[in-house]
Design an enzyme around this catalytic site. Structure first.
Site, mmCIF file in Angstrom:
data_model
loop_
_atom_site.group_PDB
_atom_site.id
_atom_site.type_symbol
_atom_site.label_atom_id
_atom_site.label_comp_id
_atom_site.label_asym_id
_atom_site.label_seq_id
_atom_site.Cartn_x
_atom_site.Cartn_y
_atom_site.Cartn_z
ATOM 1 C CE LYS A 108 9.659 1.058 -0.980
ATOM 2 N NZ LYS A 108 9.570 0.225 -2.170
ATOM 3 C CE LYS A 128 5.768 2.146 -0.676
ATOM 4 N NZ LYS A 128 6.365 1.722 -1.901
HETATM 5 C C1 PBG Z 1 8.149 -2.387 -4.722
HETATM 6 C C2 PBG Z 1 6.831 -1.208 -4.019
HETATM 7 C C3 PBG Z 1 6.368 -1.494 -3.123
HETATM 8 C C4 PBG Z 1 5.596 -0.627 -2.933
HETATM 9 C C5 PBG Z 1 5.351 0.412 -3.124
HETATM 10 N N1 PBG Z 1 6.538 -0.395 -4.571
HETATM 11 C C6 PBG Z 1 6.490 -2.415 -2.035
HETATM 12 C C7 PBG Z 1 7.400 -3.158 -1.153
HETATM 13 O O1 PBG Z 1 8.937 -2.419 -0.647
HETATM 14 O O2 PBG Z 1 7.595 -3.899 -0.863
HETATM 15 C C8 PBG Z 1 4.292 -0.782 -1.546
HETATM 16 C C9 PBG Z 1 2.883 -0.066 -2.150
HETATM 17 C C10 PBG Z 1 2.098 0.210 -0.351
HETATM 18 O O3 PBG Z 1 2.175 -0.467 0.440
HETATM 19 O O4 PBG Z 1 1.007 0.430 -0.762
HETATM 20 N N2 PBG Z 1 9.126 -1.866 -4.462
#
Ligand code: PBG
Length: 310
Positions: free
Chosen positions: A179, A232
């Site tokens: 991520k 992601k």
């Molecule tokens: C929480 C989380 C996030 C997303 C999914 N789980 C946001 C972040 O890290 O700030 C992002 C999902 C999206 O942008 O569709 N940690």
């Protein structure tokens, strides 16, 4: 003839629909930066999950949205919390639906960080304990898959151990292994009201410039017991999807995040692109890169396009 030699398939069965659930009754609160997506109260969520299922999409990914926040994000592991109640409600009405839950603290902490803060820094090990409680509470409510999205070190191992100890050996872990610290999460943070009030997430999320590190993260998570690993955002990281698929051989998911969705929606609304063609192209590219399945806000709409075959 083109169909006979086509190398990659894309079906509704490859997709997961993210959904936002909030407290309160009979509510459907549109999210301005995510056209077509709303924060739903539980009854509305259950109804909409039924439509997602009817469109051929087998799974939903649930995010909670709440205004009750504290330092430790304790709303995230409340057995009567919004996600826990939503899981029970969906499972009661649609037992065959695969329910995935996002395991993180950022939507529940007063400061918006994904973990417990000590002297302004996220304390990794305290956070791992809290996240394990979140995962257990989701499993007890009936979640099929828990998806830790916090990026703390060692959380997959801890969650796997505690799920097994608490009698949930069959609950799978989909780890957000790669991520990135991305600018494309903006609309999501509006939806979950989870923007960090100070600093950013570079202490725990990956640097967009790195891909060796992403492979190392995926290997570690798999060693700790992850059943599948996620990359992601998706569209700008297809090289990472391909590397992780090739180098691990594990099930790999790609997450087309909120900003990727919003850009497609905005361009389509202006008549600058053909929405259907552009979206299906973006999704088939993720499959071509090696993603076994895809989390996308377009899941239900894309399923409709795929079944109409037009
Ligand atoms: C929480 C989380 C996030 C997303 C999914 N789980 C946001 C972040 O890290 O700030 C992002 C999902 C999206 O942008 O569709 N940690």
């Amino acid at each position: 003839m083109r169909g006979l030699v086509r190398e990659t398939s894309l079906t509704a069965g490859d997709l997961i629909q993210p959904m936002f659930v909030r407290t309160g009754a009979e509510l459907r609160e549109p999210i301005s930066s995510l056209p077509g997506i709303s924060r739903l109260s539980i009854a509305e969520l259950v109804e909409e999950a039924g439509q997602v299922k009817a469109a051929g999409v087998p799974a939903v990914l649930l995010f909670g949205s709440t205004s009750e926040k504290d330092e430790a994000g304790s709303g995230a592991f409340d057995d009567e919390g919004v996600v826990q109640m939503a899981v029970r409600a969906i499972k009661e009405t649609h037992p065959e639906m695969v329910v995935v839950t996002d395991v993180c603290l950022c939507g529940y902490t007063s400061h918006g960080h994904c973990g417990f803060l000590r002297d302004g820094e996220v304390d990794n090990d305290v956070t791992v304990e809290l996240l394990s409680k979140v995962a257990i509470s989701h499993a007890e409510a009936g979640a099929d898959i828990v998806a830790p999205s916090d990026m703390m070190d060692g959380r997959v191992g801890s969650i796997r151990y505690q799920l097994d100890e608490e009698g949930h050996p069959g609950v799978a872990i989909l780890s957000y292994a790669a991520k990135y610290q991305s600018a494309f999460y903006g609309p999501f943070r509006e939806a979950a009201d989870s923007a960090p009030s100070s600093g950013d997430r570079s202490g725990y999320q990956l640097d967009p410039a790195n891909s060796d590190e992403a492979v190392r993260e995926a290997l570690l998570d798999l060693e700790e017991g992850a059943d599948a690993v996620m990359v992601k955002p998706a569209g700008y990281y297809l090289d990472v999807v391909e590397r992780i698929k090739k180098e691990t051989g594990a099930p790999v998911a790609a997450y087309q995040v909120s900003g990727e969705y919003s850009m497609l929606k905005a361009a389509a609304a202006n008549g600058w692109i053909d929405e259907r063609a552009a979206v299906l192209e973006s999704l088939v590219s993720m499959r071509r890169a090696g993603a076994d399945f895809i989390v996308t806000y377009y899941a239900r709409e894309a399923a409709g396009w795929l079944s109409s075959g037009t």
